[in-house]
Enzyme design. Structure first.
Site, PDB file in Angstrom:
ATOM      1  N   SER A  83      40.276 -22.455  33.065  1.00  0.00           N
ATOM      2  CA  SER A  83      41.506 -21.443  32.590  1.00  0.00           C
ATOM      3  C   SER A  83      41.874 -20.388  33.683  1.00  0.00           C
ATOM      4  O   SER A  83      42.931 -19.787  33.690  1.00  0.00           O
ATOM      5  CB  SER A  83      41.009 -20.588  31.552  1.00  0.00           C
ATOM      6  OG  SER A  83      41.139 -21.362  30.345  1.00  0.00           O
TER       7      SER A  83
ATOM      8  N   SER B 269      44.062 -21.435  30.749  1.00  0.00           N
ATOM      9  CA  SER B 269      44.534 -20.666  29.961  1.00  0.00           C
ATOM     10  C   SER B 269      45.050 -19.303  30.108  1.00  0.00           C
ATOM     11  O   SER B 269      45.734 -18.358  29.489  1.00  0.00           O
ATOM     12  CB  SER B 269      43.749 -20.222  28.494  1.00  0.00           C
ATOM     13  OG  SER B 269      42.683 -19.505  29.159  1.00  0.00           O
TER      14      SER B 269
ATOM     15  N   LYS C 297      44.354 -10.361  31.445  1.00  0.00           N
ATOM     16  CA  LYS C 297      44.880 -11.452  30.440  1.00  0.00           C
ATOM     17  C   LYS C 297      44.694 -10.933  28.808  1.00  0.00           C
ATOM     18  O   LYS C 297      43.968  -9.903  28.719  1.00  0.00           O
ATOM     19  CB  LYS C 297      43.764 -12.264  30.604  1.00  0.00           C
ATOM     20  CG  LYS C 297      43.989 -13.895  29.698  1.00  0.00           C
ATOM     21  CD  LYS C 297      42.999 -15.012  30.281  1.00  0.00           C
ATOM     22  CE  LYS C 297      43.010 -15.818  29.429  1.00  0.00           C
ATOM     23  NZ  LYS C 297      42.059 -16.919  29.859  1.00  0.00           N
TER      24      LYS C 297
END
Length: 227
Positions: free
Chosen positions: A143, A119, A44
C-alpha cells in the site's frame, strides 16, 4: 493552495486539518527546532487527528470524530512537522486502486486515465502532483510501495513495529501474521531518511512503549543496508 489545485484535478484530499496555521505560529515561538520544522505533511485518511474522522473509506466510521491525535501525528508535531491534509484511500484499504463510495475515485496525476495505486493512493497522487513534499502512508501488502511505483515516487515500508500504530483505524482486525506498517512517501530517498530519523525519537518511544527504542542508524543507511 497547491494541494487544493492538485485535488481539483485528481481528487486526492479527503479533509483539511484545521489548526495547522495556529500550529505554525506556535512553532515560530519555540526555541527548539525539530528535524521537520515547518514542513507541511500530508497523512493517509486512517491516521487519527484530533477533531477529524478516520473513514477507511467506510460509512460506518463517518460519525466517529477522533478525540486525540495518533502517536505518529503527535511525534510529527513534536518534530516541527505540520500535518495539513488527509488523503484518499480505497474502501477498507485492502485494494490496489484508490476509490470509495464516500470520496470517489482518485486519479493518477501523471495520467488521469490511470489509477495512482493503493491503498495510499491519495498520498501518491498528492505528492506526485506537487501538492505535498512528504506524506505518511501505510503498507500491508504493497500500500506504500504500489502508489510510489505508479506515481514515480520513493516510499518505505519500515520493519514491522518500527513505528507506532497507536491511534490508526483498521477495518480488518486480527491480522497477526503479516503486520501493516506506517511509513513515509516523498520524491527522494533523503526525504524518507529524514522522516524516519525524526520519527525514531525519544518522544515516540515514550508515547508508545511497545515500540523498540532503537534510534535511526545513519551509518547503516550510508552503507546501503536496508533501514
Amino acid at each position: 493552495g497547491e494541494a487544493l489545485e492538485v485535488n481539483r484535478e485528481v481528487n486526492c484530499v479527503t479533509d483539511y486539518i484545521h489548526g495547522c496555521e495556529d500550529q505554525l505560529q506556535k512553532l515560530k515561538k519555540q526555541k527548539e527546532k525539530g528535524l521537520l520544522y515547518g514542513i507541511p505533511i500530508s497523512i493517509k485518511d486512517h491516521i487519527n487527528c484530533k477533531g477529524h474522522i478516520s473513514s477507511g473509506g467506510m460509512v460506518k466510521f463517518l460519525g466517529q470524530v477522533k478525540e486525540e491525535d495518533s502517536v505518529i501525528v503527535q511525534v510529527l508535531k513534536h518534530q516541527g512537522g505540520i500535518p495539513f491534509v488527509k488523503t484518499n484511500i480505497p474502501q477498507t484499504m485492502i485494494n490496489y486502486d484508490c476509490s470509495n463510495l464516500i470520496f470517489g475515485q482518485t486519479l493518477n496525476p501523471l495520467n488521469p486515465q490511470k489509477s495512482p495505486g493503493g491503498s495510499s493512493g491519495g498520498e501518491g497522487a498528492l505528492i506526485a502532483g506537487g501538492g505535498s513534499v512528504l506524506g505518511i502512508g501505510s503498507d500491508v501488502g504493497g500500500s506504500i510501495r504500489l502508489p510510489s511505483s505508479f506515481c514515480g515516487l520513493c516510499g518505505l515500508k519500515p520493519t514491522g513495529n518500527r513505528i507506532s500504530k497507536q491511534g490508526i483505524i483498521s477495518p480488518l482486525v486480527g491480522m497477526q501474521s503479516v503486520t501493516g506498517m506506517l511509513g513515509p512517501m516523498a520524491r527522494d530517498v533523503d526525504s524518507l531518511a529524514l522522516c524516519m530519523k525524526a520519527l525514531l525519537c525519544q518522544e515516540m518511544f515514550q508515547l508508545d512503549p511497545t515500540v523498540p527504542p532503537i534510534p535511526f542508524n545513519e551509518q547503516v543507511r550510508l552503507r546501503g543496508v536496508p533501514m
